[in-house]
Design a protein around this motif. Structure first.
Motif, short mmCIF file in Angstrom:
data_model
loop_
_atom_site.label_atom_id
_atom_site.label_comp_id
_atom_site.label_asym_id
_atom_site.label_seq_id
_atom_site.Cartn_x
_atom_site.Cartn_y
_atom_site.Cartn_z
N SER A 18 0.92 -1.78 -8.29
CA SER A 18 0.62 -2.33 -7.03
C SER A 18 1.82 -2.91 -6.12
CB SER A 18 -0.23 -3.94 -7.67
OG SER A 18 -0.45 -4.54 -6.52
N ARG A 19 3.02 -3.20 -6.65
CA ARG A 19 4.11 -3.53 -5.87
C ARG A 19 4.63 -2.19 -4.90
NH1 ARG A 19 9.71 -4.20 -9.35
NH2 ARG A 19 9.66 -2.25 -10.30
N ASP A 26 2.10 -1.89 -2.22
CA ASP A 26 2.34 -2.79 -1.30
C ASP A 26 3.40 -2.55 -0.37
OD1 ASP A 26 1.46 -5.53 -0.45
OD2 ASP A 26 3.59 -6.38 -0.90
N ALA A 65 -3.50 -8.56 -6.52
CA ALA A 65 -2.42 -9.62 -6.12
C ALA A 65 -1.38 -9.77 -7.08
CB ALA A 65 -3.37 -10.93 -5.77
N PHE A 88 0.71 -10.29 -3.21
CA PHE A 88 1.41 -9.46 -2.22
C PHE A 88 2.55 -9.94 -1.59
CE2 PHE A 88 -3.41 -9.89 -1.75
CZ PHE A 88 -3.79 -8.58 -2.59
N ASN A 115 -7.80 -7.98 5.15
CA ASN A 115 -7.80 -8.31 3.53
C ASN A 115 -9.35 -8.59 3.33
OD1 ASN A 115 -7.58 -9.28 0.94
ND2 ASN A 115 -5.60 -10.10 1.56
N ARG A 173 -6.77 -3.93 1.60
CA ARG A 173 -5.98 -4.48 2.53
C ARG A 173 -5.33 -3.28 3.62
NH1 ARG A 173 -1.21 -6.05 0.68
NH2 ARG A 173 -0.87 -7.77 2.39
#
Length: 301
Positions: free
Chosen positions: A133-134, A137, A152, A154, A161, A275
């Motif tokens: 996820s990071r 992001d 999450a 974020f 979102n 997002r």
């Protein structure tokens, strides 16, 4: 008339150069060549009798008038999309959706989403990135992807979102291991076995590490994996007790290959969101996020 002066291709080229930062990247995004992008923008500047941007070595800088006009250019492009939507001719939208998803989504309902999106936008191709996820992001914030389906927290808040619901974690083990520890083991007893779980820098792994520190338990038994697809068969093969999202292990539990454990601690639920940058992306990206929201809801029923 305006049609003899301006074209959507010119405006698309202008916006893409602004969003990607270079003529080369804009050409790649629009499936054309760098000279074509340069020609479209030069023609646009000539028609408007303005300078939209300064070309520096390897980059571009918007002029004051360019900064003002890029917002208007986006509005024209969005209006063109809206016209096709009203006419129910989304098949005429020939674009590319740069999509980033976490492995949890890739292993569960991604293909249902892709089929539904293809039905709504048959001429939009999908470029897929599957990552932590990071990393998703970072790609979203830097403009390398249009839509992120991720968990999450974020690093940056965006105007686009849509919440897709929560996925909770569950402890599982093979029937053989359960014969040894039972279905209601104390958390500290789990650390007598290898613990198979998410990558080290994920929120759940950090919470697990914090639990171990708080209870004076060694973290040496925790085996981190950036691949959930690999972590599941490791658990099924009896290589340890696994802490994984329920959706990942539900089939293995129903088939009797894994058994759910009743433990007194689990990490926080995964909060899943779709997002996007609502100030930049085409209209179909928002619609893609809405499709993801619908598919995610159907999956959890």
């Amino acid at each position: 008339m305006i049609k003899s002066k301006l074209t959507l291709k010119q405006l698309e080229a202008f916006v893409q150069v602004v969003d990607t930062g270079t003529f080369r990247k804009a050409a790649a995004a629009l499936g054309t060549t760098q000279p074509n992008i340069s020609a479209r923008i030069s023609s646009l500047e000539k028609s408007l009798d303005v300078v939209l941007m300064h070309r520096d070595a390897g980059s571009v800088r918007l002029t004051d008038v360019g900064t003002t006009l890029v917002a208007a250019a986006r509005q024209v492009i969005w209006s063109g999309e809206a016209l096709l939507e009203v006419a129910k001719r989304q098949d005429l939208i020939k674009e590319r959706l740069r999509l980033g998803v976490t492995e949890l989504i890739a292993c569960t309902w991604l293909h249902d989403f892709l089929r539904a999106f293809k039905k709504s936008y048959p001429s939009v191709s999908v470029e897929l990135q599957v990552d932590l996820s990071r990393e998703i992001d970072r790609s979203l914030v830097s403009g390398q992807i249009d839509l992120a389906i991720q968990t999450a927290p974020f690093s940056t808040e965006l105007g686009g979102n849509l919440p897709l619901g929560n996925d909770r974690y569950i402890w599982v083990a093979t029937p053989e291991i359960v014969q040894d520890i039972g279905t209601n083991p104390a958390m500290t007893d789990l650390f007598n076995h290898s613990i198979l779980t998410h990558a080290r820098h994920t929120q759940s792994s950090q919470e697990l590490a914090d639990f171990a520190d708080l209870n004076n338990v060694s973290q040496n038994q925790i085996v981190h994996s950036s691949s959930l697809a690999s972590c599941l068969p490791m658990a099924v093969d009896g290589m340890g007790i696994a802490l994984l999202p329920r959706q990942i292990v539900s089939d293995a539990i129903s088939q009797g290959r894994l058994v759910a454990l009743n433990c007194d601690w689990t990490p926080s639920d995964l909060e899943v969101h779709a997002r996007f940058d609502d100030k930049r992306v085409p209209r179909f990206v928002r619609h893609a996020a809405e499709i993801a929201q619908q598919i995610a809801a159907e999956t959890r029923r």
